[in-house]
Write a protein that holds these residues in place. Structure first.
Motif, mmCIF file in Angstrom:
data_model
loop_
_atom_site.group_PDB
_atom_site.id
_atom_site.type_symbol
_atom_site.label_atom_id
_atom_site.label_comp_id
_atom_site.label_asym_id
_atom_site.label_seq_id
_atom_site.Cartn_x
_atom_site.Cartn_y
_atom_site.Cartn_z
ATOM 1 N N GLN A 1 1.501 9.431 -5.570
ATOM 2 C CA GLN A 1 1.799 10.803 -5.094
ATOM 3 C C GLN A 1 2.787 11.495 -6.033
ATOM 4 O OE1 GLN A 1 2.348 11.343 -0.878
ATOM 5 N NE2 GLN A 1 3.738 13.074 -1.214
ATOM 6 N N GLU A 2 3.716 10.689 -6.549
ATOM 7 C CA GLU A 2 4.677 11.239 -7.521
ATOM 8 C C GLU A 2 3.925 11.718 -8.769
ATOM 9 O OE1 GLU A 2 8.515 8.958 -8.705
ATOM 10 O OE2 GLU A 2 7.033 8.670 -10.306
ATOM 11 N N GLY A 3 2.932 10.901 -9.197
ATOM 12 C CA GLY A 3 2.124 11.288 -10.362
ATOM 13 C C GLY A 3 1.394 12.601 -10.115
ATOM 14 N N ILE A 4 0.855 12.746 -8.920
ATOM 15 C CA ILE A 4 0.141 13.994 -8.590
ATOM 16 C C ILE A 4 1.111 15.167 -8.643
ATOM 17 C CG2 ILE A 4 -1.040 15.261 -6.753
ATOM 18 C CD1 ILE A 4 -2.196 12.574 -5.785
ATOM 19 N N SER A 5 2.296 14.949 -8.038
ATOM 20 C CA SER A 5 3.220 16.091 -7.958
ATOM 21 C C SER A 5 3.721 16.478 -9.346
ATOM 22 C CB SER A 5 4.381 15.783 -7.015
ATOM 23 O OG SER A 5 5.102 14.703 -7.534
ATOM 24 N N SER B 1 0.846 -1.209 0.000
ATOM 25 C CA SER B 1 0.000 0.000 0.000
ATOM 26 C C SER B 1 0.874 1.248 0.000
ATOM 27 C CB SER B 1 -0.894 0.020 1.233
ATOM 28 O OG SER B 1 -1.848 -0.970 1.121
ATOM 29 N N GLU B 2 1.968 1.200 0.794
ATOM 30 C CA GLU B 2 2.844 2.379 0.912
ATOM 31 C C GLU B 2 3.480 2.712 -0.435
ATOM 32 O OE1 GLU B 2 2.712 -0.056 3.249
ATOM 33 O OE2 GLU B 2 1.536 1.334 4.503
ATOM 34 N N ASN B 3 4.028 1.649 -1.080
ATOM 35 C CA ASN B 3 4.679 1.883 -2.386
ATOM 36 C C ASN B 3 3.693 2.430 -3.402
ATOM 37 O OD1 ASN B 3 6.981 0.863 -1.425
ATOM 38 N ND2 ASN B 3 6.826 -1.137 -2.427
ATOM 39 N N TYR B 4 2.493 1.865 -3.375
ATOM 40 C CA TYR B 4 1.493 2.273 -4.357
ATOM 41 C C TYR B 4 1.133 3.746 -4.150
ATOM 42 C CZ TYR B 4 -2.688 2.180 -7.263
ATOM 43 O OH TYR B 4 -3.614 2.441 -8.236
ATOM 44 N N ARG B 5 0.925 4.099 -2.907
ATOM 45 C CA ARG B 5 0.548 5.494 -2.622
ATOM 46 C C ARG B 5 1.690 6.447 -2.987
ATOM 47 N NH1 ARG B 5 -2.165 3.929 3.184
ATOM 48 N NH2 ARG B 5 -4.064 3.039 2.315
ATOM 49 N N ALA B 6 2.934 6.007 -2.710
ATOM 50 C CA ALA B 6 4.085 6.866 -3.025
ATOM 51 C C ALA B 6 4.188 7.056 -4.542
ATOM 52 C CB ALA B 6 5.366 6.238 -2.476
ATOM 53 N N HIS C 1 -2.431 17.747 2.414
ATOM 54 C CA HIS C 1 -3.609 16.890 2.306
ATOM 55 C C HIS C 1 -3.336 15.514 1.722
ATOM 56 C CE1 HIS C 1 -6.238 20.077 3.611
ATOM 57 N NE2 HIS C 1 -5.567 20.884 2.818
ATOM 58 N N TYR C 2 -2.084 15.244 1.340
ATOM 59 C CA TYR C 2 -1.782 13.934 0.757
ATOM 60 C C TYR C 2 -2.186 12.810 1.705
ATOM 61 C CZ TYR C 2 1.016 15.817 -3.126
ATOM 62 O OH TYR C 2 1.419 16.457 -4.259
ATOM 63 N N LYS C 3 -1.829 12.992 2.975
ATOM 64 C CA LYS C 3 -2.056 11.914 3.946
ATOM 65 C C LYS C 3 -3.558 11.597 4.018
ATOM 66 C CE LYS C 3 -0.812 10.523 8.623
ATOM 67 N NZ LYS C 3 -2.180 10.326 9.101
ATOM 68 N N GLU C 4 -4.362 12.666 4.144
ATOM 69 C CA GLU C 4 -5.814 12.442 4.233
ATOM 70 C C GLU C 4 -6.360 11.760 2.981
ATOM 71 O OE1 GLU C 4 -5.689 16.745 5.595
ATOM 72 O OE2 GLU C 4 -7.819 16.344 5.160
ATOM 73 N N PHE C 5 -5.856 12.238 1.835
ATOM 74 C CA PHE C 5 -6.349 11.672 0.577
ATOM 75 C C PHE C 5 -5.970 10.197 0.471
ATOM 76 C CE2 PHE C 5 -5.429 10.688 -3.969
ATOM 77 C CZ PHE C 5 -6.732 10.771 -4.466
ATOM 78 N N PHE C 6 -4.705 9.894 0.741
ATOM 79 C CA PHE C 6 -4.246 8.522 0.509
ATOM 80 C C PHE C 6 -4.785 7.523 1.527
ATOM 81 C CE2 PHE C 6 -1.197 10.475 -2.458
ATOM 82 C CZ PHE C 6 -1.478 9.660 -3.548
ATOM 83 N N HIS D 1 -7.687 6.953 1.711
ATOM 84 C CA HIS D 1 -8.820 6.376 0.960
ATOM 85 C C HIS D 1 -8.349 5.496 -0.201
ATOM 86 C CE1 HIS D 1 -11.813 9.182 2.787
ATOM 87 N NE2 HIS D 1 -10.744 9.953 2.892
ATOM 88 N N VAL D 2 -7.019 5.401 -0.400
ATOM 89 C CA VAL D 2 -6.507 4.731 -1.601
ATOM 90 C C VAL D 2 -5.859 3.397 -1.250
ATOM 91 C CG1 VAL D 2 -4.897 4.947 -3.554
ATOM 92 C CG2 VAL D 2 -6.099 6.973 -2.697
ATOM 93 N N ASN D 3 -6.241 2.347 -1.978
ATOM 94 C CA ASN D 3 -5.648 1.019 -1.756
ATOM 95 C C ASN D 3 -5.327 0.354 -3.080
ATOM 96 O OD1 ASN D 3 -5.555 0.406 1.154
ATOM 97 N ND2 ASN D 3 -7.712 1.026 0.994
ATOM 98 N N TYR D 4 -4.608 -0.749 -2.986
ATOM 99 C CA TYR D 4 -4.223 -1.475 -4.191
ATOM 100 C C TYR D 4 -4.622 -2.930 -4.061
ATOM 101 C CZ TYR D 4 -1.314 -3.237 -8.020
ATOM 102 O OH TYR D 4 -0.871 -3.834 -9.171
ATOM 103 N N LEU D 5 -5.181 -3.474 -5.123
ATOM 104 C CA LEU D 5 -5.563 -4.884 -5.135
ATOM 105 C C LEU D 5 -4.766 -5.547 -6.243
ATOM 106 C CD1 LEU D 5 -7.760 -6.312 -3.441
ATOM 107 C CD2 LEU D 5 -9.367 -5.880 -5.310
ATOM 108 N N GLN D 6 -3.825 -6.419 -5.827
ATOM 109 C CA GLN D 6 -3.037 -7.110 -6.853
ATOM 110 C C GLN D 6 -3.891 -8.247 -7.403
ATOM 111 O OE1 GLN D 6 0.656 -8.743 -5.510
ATOM 112 N NE2 GLN D 6 1.268 -9.331 -7.577
ATOM 113 N N LEU D 7 -4.171 -8.166 -8.676
ATOM 114 C CA LEU D 7 -5.164 -9.103 -9.229
ATOM 115 C C LEU D 7 -4.939 -9.226 -10.736
ATOM 116 C CD1 LEU D 7 -8.883 -8.520 -8.267
ATOM 117 C CD2 LEU D 7 -8.259 -8.779 -10.656
ATOM 118 N N ASP D 8 -4.957 -10.470 -11.218
ATOM 119 C CA ASP D 8 -4.864 -10.682 -12.666
ATOM 120 C C ASP D 8 -6.284 -10.744 -13.218
ATOM 121 O OD1 ASP D 8 -4.646 -11.611 -15.261
ATOM 122 O OD2 ASP D 8 -2.884 -12.843 -14.815
ATOM 123 N N ALA D 9 -6.570 -9.840 -14.124
ATOM 124 C CA ALA D 9 -7.946 -9.769 -14.651
ATOM 125 C C ALA D 9 -8.360 -11.063 -15.337
ATOM 126 C CB ALA D 9 -8.072 -8.598 -15.609
ATOM 127 N N GLY D 10 -7.396 -11.868 -15.715
ATOM 128 C CA GLY D 10 -7.718 -13.135 -16.377
ATOM 129 C C GLY D 10 -8.097 -14.225 -15.379
#
Ligand SMILES: NC(=O)C1=CN([C@@H]2O[C@H](COP(=O)(O)OP(=O)(O)OC[C@H]3O[C@@H](n4cnc5c(N)ncnc54)[C@H](OP(=O)(O)O)[C@@H]3O)[C@@H](O)[C@H]2O)C=CC1
Ligand SMILES: O=C1O[C@H](COP(=O)(O)O)[C@@H](O)[C@H](O)[C@H]1O
Length: 501
Positions: free
Chosen positions: A63-67, A55-60, A79-84, A86-95
């Motif tokens: 955040q780079e993309g935002i900056s 989660s940390e890597n994903y948010r970082a 506000h990054y902390k508050e925003f992130f 709400h943000v999570n990552y789901l590692q998942l193969d769509a197949g």
């Protein structure tokens, strides 16, 4: 201080959460909505991809993309902390069919936590070939049966041609109700594009002259100064006609040419737009050479920097037949527009980034002034600049101060107030509309197909014609000479806008 009603609780699942579009556009847009207090009180954003992230890597990463890409990047804020949160990552193969159950479980968890059933939005920011299988799996989830709260967002390109677009529409409409399907054309989210409707339908001034009696011709230019930006693999199978004309430019044309809607209901606006597409005169294959011109850039210089030719770009065939420039002359066969040509053009590596629409009015019926009073009296012109300038200019003749009757064309300009920092990005508007369930600025199935129908004869003709004259324009130019000839045959020339700023 918040003065507006926020959308209801929402979960956004972004397939392609580890991809470029999410990094550069979607997350920065969601972040800006968050800063402007447009995000729901309760929301979650879940990026989906195969790449491994904590989660940390994903948010970082995001955040780079935002900056780098948010319009608010210059703002120092806490506000990054508050925003992130709400943000999570789901590692998942769509197949992997089993993995979709994890999505349903995530929704259930949030439902219990929030004590309400949220909107569930699936944003498919993935390559087009993945869309059918993902849609198929989502469509079988129980939660997608709820038409009022579950939505699916489809990125462009929507199909590769009329047949594939039709097939995709069939698949989607078999799984979801039309009001659940949001087909993105990001131009419709641009402030200046939405302003076309305001200009035309919130003012009584223009309507009486907005027709074939007063308008000589209309030009739509979407010139880009950038090249492929690393998207050679995609672009080589697309080309300018598919990439820009089928969607963005035809949508601009619809907004200029449509009849007045009786309400701002999504279907009413879309009905009026589709009427325009259906009224565009079909171009016969044998007439394509008279109505359309294509180009491909070679190597050269762009603002002092050496650039490689299209055929030398990564992912591009060295003998590529793909056009990086397209110009087309259309007619709209209805009472309002009979006989008025619409000239449209778009291209990569053009001299200047400029998207604008020019309405060229007819000459005054007679010229009472001495002939030496004006060099040219074809003066009345309305220009709607979409980007990077964001203004509306009306050009008319005025008397030059002094003792002689000398006339000069002058411009009256409305400029959007403030800096770009305060203007919402297209994706902000569109994401907010999805959360609110408002499909006005999205493409309906029949619109997409009608637009494909318009360009199919040109596409098919070009695909079978060998590109003997490619490359035929140099970077930092206004495209191939044939495009000048296309419009010159009717006694006109392309209008290139000098920047106002
Ligand atoms: N980038 C842009 O500026 C624009 C993009 N678009 C459209 O948006 C879409 C995405 O483009 P873009 O972001 O550039 O593409 P990218 O190649 O950068 O991203 C593709 C995404 O798809 C994910 N993906 C691929 N295979 C799978 C799989 N089997 N299971 C789960 N996830 C998968 C990748 O994740 P992972 O590798 O981690 O699995 C990655 O997140 C395309 O349709 C494109 O045409 C439209 C306009 C502009
Ligand atoms: O959809 C696309 O649009 C961009 C141009 O968008 P803009 O908002 O920068 O005008 C174009 O570069 C890209 O090739 C195309 O896929």
């Amino acid at each position: 201080m918040q003065h507006h009603k926020r959308p209801p609780a929402s979960i956004l699942f972004i397939f392609g959460g580890s991809g470029d579009l999410n990094y550069r556009k979607l997350t920065p847009a969601l972040y800006n909505l968050f800063l402007d207090e447009w995000m729901p009180e309760q929301f979650a954003i879940v990026g989906i991809g195969r790449t491994e992230y904590t989660s940390e890597n994903y948010r970082a990463h995001l955040q780079e993309g935002i900056s780098k890409f948010s319009r608010r990047k210059a703002e120092a804020n806490g506000h990054y902390k508050e925003f992130f949160e709400h943000v999570n990552y789901l590692q998942l193969d769509a197949g992997d069919i089993e993995s979709y159950q994890r999505i349903a479980e995530y929704v259930q968890t949030k439902e219990q936590e929030w004590g309400t059933h949220p909107n569930v939005i699936f944003y498919l920011a993935v390559a087009p070939q993945l869309v059918p299988s993902i849609a198929q799996e989502l469509g079988t989830l129980n939660l997608c049966k709820d038409k009022s709260t579950t939505r699916i967002v489809i990125e462009k390109p929507f199909g590769h041609d009329l047949a594939s677009a039709h097939e995709l529409n069939d698949l989607l409409t078999g799984l979801f109700a039309e009001e659940q399907i949001f087909r993105i054309d990001h131009y419709l989210g641009k402030e200046t594009v939405q302003n076309i409707l305001a200009l035309r339908f919130a003012n009584a001034l223009f309507e009486p002259v907005w027709n074939r009696h007063y308008i000589d011709h209309i030009q739509i230019t979407a010139a880009e100064s950038v090249g492929l930006e690393g998207r050679g693999g995609y672009y080589e199978h697309s080309g300018a006609l598919r990439d820009m004309v089928q969607n963005h430019i035809l949508q601009l044309m619809c907004m200029v040419a449509m009849e007045a809607p009786v309400s701002f209901d999504a279907n009413e606006i879309r009905n009026k737009k589709v009427d325009v597409l259906n009224a565009i005169r079909p171009i016969k294959k044998e007439d394509v050479h008279e109505s359309a011109v294509r180009g491909q850039y070679g190597d050269g210089w762009m603002k002092g920097k050496q650039v490689t030719g299209y055929r030398q770009e990564k992912g591009v065939d060295p003998l590529s037949n793909t056009e990086t420039y397209a110009a087309v002359k259309f007619y709209v066969d209805n009472w309002r527009w009979q006989g008025v040509p619409f000239y449209v053009r778009t291209g990569k590596l053009m001299h200047q980034k400029s998207t604008h629409i020019t309405i060229q009015f007819k000459d005054a019926p007679t010229f009472a002034f001495p002939s030496e009073a004006a060099e040219s009296w074809r003066s009345n012109r309305l220009t709607i600049s979409i980007q990077p300038e964001m203004d509306i200019r009306i050009r008319f003749q005025a008397k030059r101060p002094g003792q002689t009757m000398t006339l000069d064309p002058v411009n009256m300009t409305f400029n959007y107030e403030g800096s770009d920092d305060h203007t919402p990005e297209a994706y902000e508007t569109l994401l907010l509309d999805v959360m609110e369930g408002d499909a006005t600025l999205f493409m309906r199935a029949d619109q997409v197909e009608a637009a494909w129908k318009v360009i199919m004869p040109i596409l098919e003709t070009w695909e079978h014609r060998s590109p003997q004259d490619f490359p035929n324009y140099v970077p930092d130019s206004w495209g191939p000479e044939d495009a000048d000839a296309l419009i010159a045959r009717d006694g006109h020339s392309w209008i290139n806008l000098p920047p106002t700023r």
